[in-house]
Design a protein around this motif. Sequence first.
Motif, short mmCIF file in Angstrom:
data_model
loop_
_atom_site.label_atom_id
_atom_site.label_comp_id
_atom_site.label_asym_id
_atom_site.label_seq_id
_atom_site.Cartn_x
_atom_site.Cartn_y
_atom_site.Cartn_z
N MET A 1 23.80 50.06 29.27
CA MET A 1 24.00 48.83 28.49
C MET A 1 22.82 47.90 28.74
N SER A 2 21.91 47.82 27.77
CA SER A 2 20.68 47.04 27.98
C SER A 2 20.90 45.55 27.75
N HIS A 3 21.82 45.18 26.87
CA HIS A 3 22.06 43.77 26.57
C HIS A 3 23.31 43.31 27.32
N LEU A 4 23.14 42.33 28.19
CA LEU A 4 24.22 41.89 29.05
C LEU A 4 24.76 40.51 28.67
N ASN A 5 24.07 39.80 27.81
CA ASN A 5 24.48 38.45 27.44
C ASN A 5 25.88 38.46 26.82
N ASN A 6 26.76 37.62 27.35
CA ASN A 6 28.13 37.45 26.89
C ASN A 6 29.01 38.68 27.12
N ARG A 7 28.54 39.65 27.89
CA ARG A 7 29.36 40.82 28.22
C ARG A 7 30.25 40.49 29.43
N ASN A 8 31.42 41.08 29.46
CA ASN A 8 32.32 40.93 30.60
C ASN A 8 32.02 42.06 31.59
N VAL A 9 31.42 41.70 32.71
CA VAL A 9 30.96 42.71 33.68
C VAL A 9 31.75 42.55 34.98
N LEU A 10 32.28 43.67 35.44
CA LEU A 10 33.04 43.70 36.68
C LEU A 10 32.19 44.34 37.77
N VAL A 11 31.94 43.61 38.86
CA VAL A 11 31.20 44.14 40.01
C VAL A 11 32.21 44.56 41.06
N MET A 12 32.24 45.86 41.36
CA MET A 12 33.22 46.42 42.29
C MET A 12 32.55 46.66 43.65
N GLY A 13 32.94 45.86 44.65
CA GLY A 13 32.37 46.01 45.98
C GLY A 13 31.15 45.14 46.17
N LEU A 14 31.36 43.89 46.62
CA LEU A 14 30.26 42.96 46.79
C LEU A 14 29.36 43.36 47.96
N GLY A 15 29.99 43.80 49.04
CA GLY A 15 29.23 44.29 50.19
C GLY A 15 28.52 43.19 50.96
N LEU A 16 27.79 43.63 52.01
CA LEU A 16 27.16 42.68 52.93
C LEU A 16 25.67 42.93 53.12
N PHE A 17 25.11 43.95 52.47
CA PHE A 17 23.70 44.29 52.68
C PHE A 17 22.78 43.68 51.64
N GLY A 18 23.31 42.96 50.66
CA GLY A 18 22.46 42.26 49.71
C GLY A 18 22.35 42.90 48.34
N GLY A 19 22.65 44.19 48.22
CA GLY A 19 22.56 44.84 46.92
C GLY A 19 23.56 44.28 45.93
N GLY A 20 24.79 44.05 46.40
CA GLY A 20 25.82 43.48 45.53
C GLY A 20 25.48 42.05 45.13
N VAL A 21 25.00 41.27 46.08
CA VAL A 21 24.60 39.89 45.78
C VAL A 21 23.48 39.88 44.75
N GLY A 22 22.50 40.75 44.93
CA GLY A 22 21.39 40.81 43.98
C GLY A 22 21.84 41.20 42.59
N ALA A 23 22.78 42.16 42.52
CA ALA A 23 23.29 42.58 41.22
C ALA A 23 24.04 41.46 40.53
#
Length: 453
Positions: A1-23
């Motif tokens: 999915m290249s266009h993310l504007n106004n899309r409902n995105v679910l991030v599963m697993g925020l984590g603690l190493f920074g990858g989830g935060v960056g995403a």
Amino acid sequence: MSHLNNRNVLVMGLGLFGGGVGAVRFLCNAGAHVTVTDLRGEDDLKESVEALKGLDITYVLGHHQEEDFARSDLVVANPGVPRSSKYLEIAEESGVPITTEICLFVERCEAPVIGITGSSGKTTTTCLLAAMLGQESREVFSGGNIGGSLLGQLENISSDSRIVLELSSFQLDYLGTIHWSPDVAVVTNFAPNHLDVHGSLEAYRKAKQEIVQHQDASGVVILNGDDPEVRGWGKAKRHLFSAEGAVQRGTYVDLDRIMHNLSGEPKEICKTGSLKLPGKHNLRNALAAACTALSAGISESAIASVLESFQGVEHRLEFVARLGGVSFVNDSIATSPERTQVALDAVPGNIVLIAGGYDKGLAYDHLGPVIGRRVSNLVLLGDTAEEIADSVPKGSATRIHRTDNLAAAVNKSRALAGEEGTVLFSPASASYDMFRNFADRGKKFKELVKEMN
């Protein structure tokens, strides 16, 4: 999915190493409506939640809601989440695409990528290589499993940049779904690991092999010539590295010299004795990084400069302190028995080993005899304590002790080490029974040692 504007995105697993935060930060900046869901609560994730303060995010913490997976436009899963998760199955059955932070990055990255994987040695090799490239290039970006996210750097990355990604089996498993492999693939070694997530050794192997599976004819693969499992992987142009002797094309050790023959005639890079990193495993990491850097056009002198100055990476045979003649070494990264075997080979003298932790379903039968030969006292804790104890041959000189927690283990180990010796914290197990991750475990070990001083 290249266009993310106004899309409902679910991030599963925020984590603690920074990858989830960056995403999450990347998705918010792209205009997505972001929901973060994690089985851990807010207290456990407070560092990551605090890093995202001020962004418009919906949090569902301490549990997952099935409807979130069925109704989202996209799920961005933490790569450590098994693809067999019932929640991901709900997303698939509902037609919701699933991706990961690393997939989002490589799909948008303009620069060629060097990818590094292996059951051990990935981080050290990645750091060595990034430092070597940095000697003769200003635009070097390293990321992936090493921590953090390069999504926020995309606007600074051009086609002339150098990208170095440490890639775990979990990340590669997802990258295989988009048929992606790096332009240059480096494999340090292969040994059983993460079977609790992958389910079988064959599934783990398949995930690792994704690093070479989708390379085209222009690709390069750099392999451990001393590892019969990996030295035949891939179909791209092949270079080898070896600590045992000369190779047809690559880097190798000749007596006390690190050599290469990538330009035809053998050339010396530096002396093996000039490396600051201990152990034969780190010699192989150095050979892997040097081979990759040479293939990228970096000079022998620049490579030698790094090899002769690089001090190592935190939690990897990290010297912590010397107290009353006793050395304390933090090797918390050792989440498998093979890693601890390597550590025992690298550390000289009388060893008191602290081991044990979360059970990933790995076998300890090869580690036990090494402990019996190299360890005077074995101090155990955690879920795997009994299995490790049972692996030590009956009649060996190793004395076995059991403790309930790391503080007790450190105190007991110092007493057992006597006037001279080394207390080696190399658990041969994952950390999740007592700690958030191996880094949290290693930091606690170092704190306990420093409190003794």
